[in-house]
Design a protein around this motif. Sequence first.
Motif, short mmCIF file in Angstrom:
data_model
loop_
_atom_site.label_atom_id
_atom_site.label_comp_id
_atom_site.label_asym_id
_atom_site.label_seq_id
_atom_site.Cartn_x
_atom_site.Cartn_y
_atom_site.Cartn_z
N GLN A 1 -5.92 2.26 1.71
CA GLN A 1 -5.39 0.84 1.27
C GLN A 1 -6.44 0.00 0.75
OE1 GLN A 1 -5.12 2.28 4.30
NE2 GLN A 1 -3.24 1.76 5.51
N GLN A 2 -7.62 0.00 1.04
CA GLN A 2 -8.54 -0.76 0.29
C GLN A 2 -8.82 -0.37 -1.15
OE1 GLN A 2 -11.86 -2.08 2.67
NE2 GLN A 2 -12.89 -2.86 0.78
N PHE B 1 -5.70 -1.63 -2.76
CA PHE B 1 -5.87 -3.28 -3.10
C PHE B 1 -6.97 -3.47 -4.13
CE2 PHE B 1 -4.14 -3.53 1.32
CZ PHE B 1 -3.04 -3.39 1.14
N ASP C 1 -3.03 -3.72 7.50
CA ASP C 1 -4.16 -3.66 6.56
C ASP C 1 -4.45 -4.91 5.82
OD1 ASP C 1 -1.85 -4.02 4.99
OD2 ASP C 1 -1.75 -2.08 4.17
N LEU C 2 -4.14 -6.03 6.54
CA LEU C 2 -4.81 -7.25 5.89
C LEU C 2 -6.20 -7.47 5.90
CD1 LEU C 2 -5.99 -9.78 7.97
CD2 LEU C 2 -3.65 -9.42 9.31
N GLU C 3 -6.96 -6.66 6.65
CA GLU C 3 -8.58 -6.83 6.48
C GLU C 3 -8.75 -5.97 5.17
OE1 GLU C 3 -6.92 -6.14 9.55
OE2 GLU C 3 -7.99 -7.55 10.88
N GLN C 4 -8.52 -4.93 4.95
CA GLN C 4 -8.78 -4.52 3.63
C GLN C 4 -8.11 -5.34 2.28
OE1 GLN C 4 -7.21 -2.84 6.22
NE2 GLN C 4 -7.79 -0.81 6.41
N ALA C 5 -7.05 -5.87 2.59
CA ALA C 5 -6.61 -6.66 1.48
C ALA C 5 -7.68 -7.81 1.22
CB ALA C 5 -5.11 -7.29 1.75
N VAL D 1 -1.77 -12.74 2.02
CA VAL D 1 -1.33 -11.52 3.02
C VAL D 1 0.05 -11.93 3.47
CG1 VAL D 1 -3.67 -10.80 3.32
CG2 VAL D 1 -2.67 -12.53 4.59
N ALA E 1 0.94 -1.16 -0.09
CA ALA E 1 -0.06 0.05 0.06
C ALA E 1 0.87 1.15 0.07
CB ALA E 1 -0.93 -0.15 1.25
N ALA F 1 -1.08 -9.03 -1.08
CA ALA F 1 -1.30 -7.79 -0.67
C ALA F 1 -1.73 -7.80 0.62
CB ALA F 1 -2.52 -7.06 -1.49
N GLY F 2 -1.61 -6.74 1.62
CA GLY F 2 -1.95 -6.57 2.80
C GLY F 2 -0.87 -7.10 3.77
#
Length: 242
Positions: free
Chosen positions: A185-186, A189, A216-220, A228, A175, A211-212
Amino acid sequence: MTNLQGRTAELASNLAAVEERITAACEAAGRKRDDVTLIVVTKTYPASDVRILSGLGVRHVAENRDQDAAPKAAECSDLPLTWHFVGQLQTNKVRSVASYADLVQSVDRAKLVTALSKEAVRAERELGCLIQVALDAGADGRGERGGIGPGGVEELAARVAEAPGLRLDGLMTVAPLTGEYAGRQQAAFERLMDLSTHLRVAHPAANMVSAGMSSDLEQAVAAGATHVRVGTAVLGVRPRLG
Ligand SMILES: *Cc1c(COP(=O)(O)O)cnc(C)c1O
């Protein structure tokens, strides 16, 4: 409790927390947990941690510096691990990286493709390659932390697909901290996902979307990432920059 037991308990607890986050993110996105693979980024941490993680069921690890990664991979060669290289890669390190990495996620220029192909063939290994996309690329089409701008992905991907010893596996991004995607971030991604959809028209098997990270793994996962890359949240805050 020995140091080993203490560290094992710490990593197990961190891993469980990350696992819970990934599971929750998959549920929120209506995705299956199996559709997302956790890669633990072990950079700056010792081979002993990699060994503990392997014992805890981790199957994918990532490193970003050949100097650290090469001896660590050698020490852990008995473990059932897939090694990902995720750092900016100089061509003079390619021979070494090609000897232990299963995937290189930071492919971002034609010269690197040529070098990776040559060394993969030499080592009689097949190297998975992800094109690193710089969503903050400047006018020169390059990112500050590596990567090629979206406009260069198609041509570079075609080179990888044609190169002996290499397998085009998909796309990777970090990101951006600057530019239009800074703090979004989202959206970043999702842009990577669009590029992946486009890439898969010509290269259907290149379906990895990496990604992530810890923050920011949730957004990925929400955007559709298949992989991730998590360091800090599993191993702790790194002792030095990496
Ligand atoms: C270090 C690193 C990560 C992991 O970052 P954390 O914030 O520690 O989770 C992921 N991807 C790349 C390319 C990295 O260099």
